[in-house]
Design a protein around this motif. Structure first.
Motif, PDB file in Angstrom:
ATOM      1  N   ASP A 112     -48.173 100.373  30.944  1.00  0.00           N
ATOM      2  CA  ASP A 112     -48.232 101.055  32.239  1.00  0.00           C
ATOM      3  C   ASP A 112     -47.992 102.557  32.039  1.00  0.00           C
ATOM      4  N   LYS A 149     -44.610 104.103  32.896  1.00  0.00           N
ATOM      5  CA  LYS A 149     -43.522 103.823  31.946  1.00  0.00           C
ATOM      6  C   LYS A 149     -43.623 104.744  30.728  1.00  0.00           C
ATOM      7  N   ASP A 184     -39.191  90.481  34.641  1.00  0.00           N
ATOM      8  CA  ASP A 184     -39.401  90.975  36.012  1.00  0.00           C
ATOM      9  C   ASP A 184     -38.497  92.168  36.293  1.00  0.00           C
ATOM     10  N   SER A 236     -39.462  95.347  34.317  1.00  0.00           N
ATOM     11  CA  SER A 236     -40.664  96.014  34.820  1.00  0.00           C
ATOM     12  C   SER A 236     -40.339  97.044  35.903  1.00  0.00           C
ATOM     13  N   ARG A 268     -47.481  92.134  30.614  1.00  0.00           N
ATOM     14  CA  ARG A 268     -46.867  92.799  31.763  1.00  0.00           C
ATOM     15  C   ARG A 268     -46.895  94.321  31.639  1.00  0.00           C
ATOM     16  N   LEU A 286     -45.424  96.349  29.555  1.00  0.00           N
ATOM     17  CA  LEU A 286     -44.131  96.982  29.320  1.00  0.00           C
ATOM     18  C   LEU A 286     -44.131  97.742  28.001  1.00  0.00           C
TER      19      LEU A 286
END
Length: 346
Positions: free
Chosen positions: A75, A78, A182, A185, A210, A212
């Protein structure tokens, strides 16, 4: 720190570079490094980006593949938040503050602090950890290497409360449940570091799915040196796509073994062999410290609050993080001119 005008300018340029990475990772990476070197003022930035510029002259560099993979599978928010917190808050503004403090205080201040978190204290008295981080920020310390032993929800709450800092959370595979993922994130300034063990691939797959930011690590002793220097470990670990792959010497690891591992890590990093940035954590941490300051101050606190260097019972009490403030501990442990050699911390 969020309203720092220099940070705002840098962040704007980094955001554009992250967008460009999607289309042309090679050209965009070179442009970003060239720009960063041009505007670098501190010793660490100049050293880091000069090295990066030289390495990226190799068009076959495995790091281009790594950068492309990160851009496509992590992402962007991030990457931005963690990167700005460690690159600007810690290694630029924080490093400048550390050097300014050291000019008058007479002791060395670490660029990063490692802490082994106590599960019961995390539950009963999390404010003690918040206090340590706040004290560190006042000295210019914005990077934290936290070693978790469970209590992952409390760890996430601790990190969320400090948005200006960069956190690397070292944990065991069994700690990384779907609920933990979860929670992770939601913390953009976090990089999870998961111990690489047999059968842990599914965890890294889930972290990747995800989007991360994550790395891998393993402990080593003298018995592991041959496997490490053969390249077998890094060939295996790069298959799960960690940004960093860190080696941590166990307490019984000999100096000769650490020297062999460090020499190998430096050589393969220079040759850009693996699609992951390889580290010997103790050595590389101290090396960054030596660039930011004149002397390293490798700082790690055990779960009972004691600094790893405490030589006797009397100093054990005076260097306990839960009985004393951070500043007097650093002053006593890391006086200028008395730099300690890096040691095994775990």
């Amino acid at each position: 720190m969020e309203n720092d005008m220099s940070r705002i300018i840098v962040e704007t340029m980094v955001k554009k570079a992250l967008k460009d990475l999607q289309d042309s990772p090679e050209r965009s990476t070179r442009n970003l490094v060239d720009m960063a070197l041009h505007f670098s003022e501190g010793r660490f930035q100049r050293s880091f980006f000069s090295t990066a510029q030289t390495m990226l002259e190799n068009e076959q560099s495995s790091y281009y593949r790594l950068i492309k993979d990160i851009a496509g599978h992590v992402d962007s928010e991030k990457i931005l938040r963690f990167g700005m917190n460690i690159g600007y808050n810690s290694c630029t503004a924080g490093a400048r503050q550390i050097r300014k403090e050291e000019e008058t205080c007479g002791y060395n201040i670490p660029w990063a602090i490692g802490m082994e978190l106590d599960p019961q204290r995390m539950l009963d008295d999390p404010s003690s950890y918040h206090s340590v981080i706040t004290q560190g920020e006042k000295l210019g310390i914005y990077t934290w290497m936290l070693f978790a032993h469970g209590r992952m929800p409390e760890c996430m709450a601790l990190m969320e409360a400090h948005p200006d800092d960069a956190f690397i959370l070292f944990c065991e595979p069994e700690d990384v449940s779907l609920a933990v993922i979860d929670s992770a994130s939601m913390v953009d300034q976090l990089m999870l570091a998961v111990q690489y063990t047999e059968g842990c691939g599914r965890i890294f797959d889930e972290l990747r799915n995800r989007k991360l930011l994550y790395s891998a690590y393993r402990y080593y002793t003298d018995e592991d040196v041959d496997e490490i220097v053969s390249g077998d470990f890094f060939s295996s670990v790069e298959q799960v796509h960690p940004v960093f792959s860190a080696l941590i010497a166990k307490p019984d690891c000999s100096e000769s073994a650490k020297e062999k591992v460090t020499s190998y890590v430096e050589s393969v990093r220079k040759e850009q062999i693996f699609e992951t940035v390889v580290l010997e954590l103790g050595y590389d941490n101290s090396r960054i410290d030596s660039i930011i300051s004149d002397e390293p101050a490798l700082t790690f606190f055990y779960s009972n609050g004691c600094l790893y260097t405490q030589p006797n019972e009397e100093e054990r009490e005076s260097m306990n993080l839960f009985k004393n403030d951070l500043e007097p501990i650093l002053e006593k442990a890391f006086k200028k001119g008395a730099a300690r050699k890096p040691v095994n911390i775990l």
